[in-house]
Write a protein that holds these residues in place. Structure first.
Motif, PDB file in Angstrom:
ATOM      1  N   ILE A 146      11.911   0.662 -12.038  1.00  0.00           N
ATOM      2  CA  ILE A 146      11.069  -0.088 -10.155  1.00  0.00           C
ATOM      3  C   ILE A 146       9.775  -1.202 -10.900  1.00  0.00           C
ATOM      4  O   ILE A 146      10.571  -2.156 -10.782  1.00  0.00           O
ATOM      5  CB  ILE A 146      11.313   0.518  -9.659  1.00  0.00           C
ATOM      6  N   LEU A 147       9.388  -0.821 -11.833  1.00  0.00           N
ATOM      7  CA  LEU A 147       8.055  -1.783 -11.709  1.00  0.00           C
ATOM      8  C   LEU A 147       7.642  -2.618 -13.129  1.00  0.00           C
ATOM      9  O   LEU A 147       7.701  -3.794 -12.260  1.00  0.00           O
ATOM     10  CB  LEU A 147       7.008  -0.688 -12.430  1.00  0.00           C
ATOM     11  N   LEU A 148       8.587  -2.615 -13.858  1.00  0.00           N
ATOM     12  CA  LEU A 148       9.359  -3.820 -14.911  1.00  0.00           C
ATOM     13  C   LEU A 148      10.054  -4.080 -14.474  1.00  0.00           C
ATOM     14  O   LEU A 148      10.207  -5.359 -14.540  1.00  0.00           O
ATOM     15  CB  LEU A 148       9.869  -2.671 -16.170  1.00  0.00           C
ATOM     16  N   TRP A 149      11.084  -3.737 -13.009  1.00  0.00           N
ATOM     17  CA  TRP A 149      12.044  -5.073 -12.846  1.00  0.00           C
ATOM     18  C   TRP A 149      11.545  -5.667 -11.486  1.00  0.00           C
ATOM     19  O   TRP A 149      11.583  -6.746 -11.179  1.00  0.00           O
ATOM     20  CB  TRP A 149      12.744  -4.202 -11.567  1.00  0.00           C
ATOM     21  N   MET A 150      11.039  -5.158 -11.192  1.00  0.00           N
ATOM     22  CA  MET A 150       9.721  -5.614  -9.066  1.00  0.00           C
ATOM     23  C   MET A 150       9.099  -6.813 -10.971  1.00  0.00           C
ATOM     24  O   MET A 150       9.329  -8.380 -10.233  1.00  0.00           O
ATOM     25  CB  MET A 150       8.437  -5.733  -9.581  1.00  0.00           C
ATOM     26  N   LEU A 151       8.599  -6.154 -11.913  1.00  0.00           N
ATOM     27  CA  LEU A 151       7.202  -7.755 -12.796  1.00  0.00           C
ATOM     28  C   LEU A 151       8.612  -8.112 -13.665  1.00  0.00           C
ATOM     29  O   LEU A 151       8.289  -9.680 -13.975  1.00  0.00           O
ATOM     30  CB  LEU A 151       6.358  -6.900 -14.218  1.00  0.00           C
ATOM     31  N   SER A 152       9.562  -8.251 -13.445  1.00  0.00           N
ATOM     32  CA  SER A 152      10.585  -9.638 -14.812  1.00  0.00           C
ATOM     33  C   SER A 152      10.719 -10.325 -13.237  1.00  0.00           C
ATOM     34  O   SER A 152      11.462 -11.307 -13.725  1.00  0.00           O
ATOM     35  CB  SER A 152      11.840  -8.271 -14.670  1.00  0.00           C
ATOM     36  N   ILE A 160       0.637  -1.013   0.037  1.00  0.00           N
ATOM     37  CA  ILE A 160      -0.232   0.027  -0.005  1.00  0.00           C
ATOM     38  C   ILE A 160       1.302   0.798  -0.223  1.00  0.00           C
ATOM     39  O   ILE A 160       0.574   2.234  -1.109  1.00  0.00           O
ATOM     40  CB  ILE A 160      -1.031  -0.063   0.868  1.00  0.00           C
ATOM     41  N   PRO A 161       1.621   2.308   0.718  1.00  0.00           N
ATOM     42  CA  PRO A 161       2.653   2.718   1.011  1.00  0.00           C
ATOM     43  C   PRO A 161       3.708   2.567  -0.115  1.00  0.00           C
ATOM     44  O   PRO A 161       4.159   3.556  -1.336  1.00  0.00           O
ATOM     45  CB  PRO A 161       3.047   2.630   2.212  1.00  0.00           C
ATOM     46  N   ALA A 162       3.855   1.391  -0.464  1.00  0.00           N
ATOM     47  CA  ALA A 162       5.038   1.618  -1.504  1.00  0.00           C
ATOM     48  C   ALA A 162       4.045   1.799  -3.382  1.00  0.00           C
ATOM     49  O   ALA A 162       4.488   3.229  -4.048  1.00  0.00           O
ATOM     50  CB  ALA A 162       5.565  -0.114  -1.879  1.00  0.00           C
ATOM     51  N   ASN A 218       4.553 -13.261  -4.258  1.00  0.00           N
ATOM     52  CA  ASN A 218       3.357 -12.359  -4.643  1.00  0.00           C
ATOM     53  C   ASN A 218       3.530 -11.276  -4.319  1.00  0.00           C
ATOM     54  O   ASN A 218       2.408  -9.946  -5.239  1.00  0.00           O
ATOM     55  CB  ASN A 218       2.756 -12.806  -3.838  1.00  0.00           C
ATOM     56  N   LEU A 219       4.292 -10.499  -4.364  1.00  0.00           N
ATOM     57  CA  LEU A 219       4.978  -8.537  -3.194  1.00  0.00           C
ATOM     58  C   LEU A 219       4.513  -7.593  -4.597  1.00  0.00           C
ATOM     59  O   LEU A 219       3.658  -7.256  -5.136  1.00  0.00           O
ATOM     60  CB  LEU A 219       6.264  -8.740  -2.537  1.00  0.00           C
ATOM     61  N   PRO A 220       5.448  -8.203  -6.012  1.00  0.00           N
ATOM     62  CA  PRO A 220       5.133  -7.868  -7.105  1.00  0.00           C
ATOM     63  C   PRO A 220       3.724  -7.769  -7.588  1.00  0.00           C
ATOM     64  O   PRO A 220       3.745  -6.559  -8.383  1.00  0.00           O
ATOM     65  CB  PRO A 220       6.018  -8.529  -7.621  1.00  0.00           C
ATOM     66  N   ILE A 221       2.984  -8.766  -7.864  1.00  0.00           N
ATOM     67  CA  ILE A 221       1.420  -8.322  -8.026  1.00  0.00           C
ATOM     68  C   ILE A 221       0.561  -7.669  -7.663  1.00  0.00           C
ATOM     69  O   ILE A 221       0.082  -6.482  -7.820  1.00  0.00           O
ATOM     70  CB  ILE A 221       1.268  -9.827  -8.568  1.00  0.00           C
ATOM     71  N   VAL A 222       0.970  -7.316  -6.557  1.00  0.00           N
ATOM     72  CA  VAL A 222       0.487  -6.363  -4.891  1.00  0.00           C
ATOM     73  C   VAL A 222       0.695  -5.505  -5.759  1.00  0.00           C
ATOM     74  O   VAL A 222      -0.055  -4.447  -5.561  1.00  0.00           O
ATOM     75  CB  VAL A 222       0.446  -6.989  -3.862  1.00  0.00           C
ATOM     76  N   ILE A 223       1.707  -5.027  -5.827  1.00  0.00           N
ATOM     77  CA  ILE A 223       2.435  -4.293  -5.443  1.00  0.00           C
ATOM     78  C   ILE A 223       1.342  -3.249  -7.539  1.00  0.00           C
ATOM     79  O   ILE A 223       1.242  -2.140  -7.207  1.00  0.00           O
ATOM     80  CB  ILE A 223       3.562  -3.638  -5.706  1.00  0.00           C
ATOM     81  N   TRP A 224       2.176  -4.153  -8.575  1.00  0.00           N
ATOM     82  CA  TRP A 224       1.684  -3.502  -9.869  1.00  0.00           C
ATOM     83  C   TRP A 224      -0.739  -2.920  -9.623  1.00  0.00           C
ATOM     84  O   TRP A 224      -0.113  -2.613 -10.130  1.00  0.00           O
ATOM     85  CB  TRP A 224       1.442  -4.628 -10.343  1.00  0.00           C
ATOM     86  N   MET A 225      -0.911  -4.160  -9.281  1.00  0.00           N
ATOM     87  CA  MET A 225      -2.636  -4.651  -8.910  1.00  0.00           C
ATOM     88  C   MET A 225      -3.017  -2.919  -8.285  1.00  0.00           C
ATOM     89  O   MET A 225      -3.478  -2.116  -8.988  1.00  0.00           O
ATOM     90  CB  MET A 225      -2.980  -5.471  -8.433  1.00  0.00           C
ATOM     91  N   LEU A 226      -2.071  -2.406  -7.377  1.00  0.00           N
ATOM     92  CA  LEU A 226      -2.460  -1.379  -6.027  1.00  0.00           C
ATOM     93  C   LEU A 226      -2.471  -0.198  -6.806  1.00  0.00           C
ATOM     94  O   LEU A 226      -3.049   0.898  -7.165  1.00  0.00           O
ATOM     95  CB  LEU A 226      -1.633  -1.360  -4.710  1.00  0.00           C
ATOM     96  N   PHE A 227      -1.524   0.052  -7.334  1.00  0.00           N
ATOM     97  CA  PHE A 227      -0.636   1.021  -8.163  1.00  0.00           C
ATOM     98  C   PHE A 227      -1.595   1.193  -9.650  1.00  0.00           C
ATOM     99  O   PHE A 227      -2.137   2.694  -9.697  1.00  0.00           O
ATOM    100  CB  PHE A 227       0.255   0.616  -9.323  1.00  0.00           C
TER     101      PHE A 227
END
Length: 276
Positions: free
Chosen positions: A108-114, A91-93, A151-160
């Motif tokens: 950073i978003l693309l790196w997390m997804l990669s 949430i804060p990220a 699962n953190l990259p997926i959660v951050i991408w969805m919330l973003f």
């Protein structure tokens, strides 16, 4: 004529939707039916669909052989814990990336997804050795940690994605009224993004509940969730299809019930911001 064409199109679309829905649900239906068969009937060719000797012996055998409640409690703690921790971090990220982006935010978003593109088996050995050194093998904390990170990259991408749909003017108005960053997150942003948060929570919970690779390799008995419970019915002697079906039905029952009662919130969250 146009009305007839529209009615015909609706009927065809409805029939196609029911057909695809049945095809998707059929393996689960077949598994549920097989759980009420004997081992011989489960292997029978041609198979019997409804007309067979119904029995609950497999469920009794599964309960006698394995402690279902123990494995179910492990799944609840591991899936629920990893989901809550991932949300607290994401949430804060996601807020910072959506409302205070920098020139490196997209990178950073693309790196997390990669990181999700790398097969888990590629890091199994180092993670296994690290867990062994710190005494985290076959522990709930260890599984919560690894599932949260996975699962953190997926959660951050969805919330973003959800946060980007919230008007920035509302947050600026809250800041003008003296709201701190913490109050802005808790009292302004979070209530407006409840559909997105709910769908993210449910999806992450399902992913953590169904995770098999890490749970099978990092747990044996004490912290073993329902995925390990299912795998225990695959032995060198062969597959016991009826008992395996009974164990699988017991394992997916809680998440099926949760998905059924929360399907409106899940669909609403997944389409949040899609229609202007």
């Amino acid at each position: 004529m146009a009305r007839m064409a529209t009615t015909r199109r609706v009927m065809i679309s409805t029939a196609a939707a029911w057909l695809f829905g049945f095809l998707i649900f059929f393996p689960i239906l077949w598994m549920g039916l097989a759980s009420f068969k004997t081992e011989l009937e489960a292997f029978a060719i041609p198979p019997s669909f409804l007309f067979f000797h119904w029995t609950t012996e497999n469920y009794a055998t599964v309960q006698e052989r394995s402690d279902y409640l123990h494995h179910a409690m492990n799944s609840i703690i591991i899936a629920g814990g990893s989901t809550l921790i991932a949300l607290l971090i994401a949430i804060p990220a996601a807020w910072s990336m959506a409302f205070s982006p920098t020139k490196r935010t997209k990178d950073i978003l693309l790196w997390m997804l990669s990181t999700k593109m790398m097969p888990p088996v590629g890091v199994l050995v180092p993670i296994y050795l690290i867990y062994k050194s710190f005494g985290l093998l076959d522990s709930r904390i260890g599984l919560v940690f690894i599932l949260c990170l996975g699962n953190l990259p997926i959660v951050i991408w969805m919330l973003f994605t959800y946060f980007k749909e919230i008007p920035r003017d509302i947050l600026e108005a809250a800041r003008m009224d003296g709201a701190t960053i913490g109050r802005e997150l808790v009292y302004v942003l979070t209530p407006m993004a409840i559909p997105g948060l709910a769908s993210t929570l449910l999806l992450n919970l399902i992913l953590a509940w169904n995770e098999a690779f890490w749970t099978l390799n990092l747990s044996t008995s004490s912290a073993a969730p329902l995925t390990t419970f299912i795998a225990s019915y695959s032995s060198p002697e062969g597959l016991f299809w009826a008992k395996l079906s009974a164990a699988s039905t017991l394992a997916i029952a809680p998440i099926l019930v949760l998905g059924w009662f929360s399907q409106k919130q899940l669909v609403r969250g997944l389409t949040f911001g899609a229609v202007k």
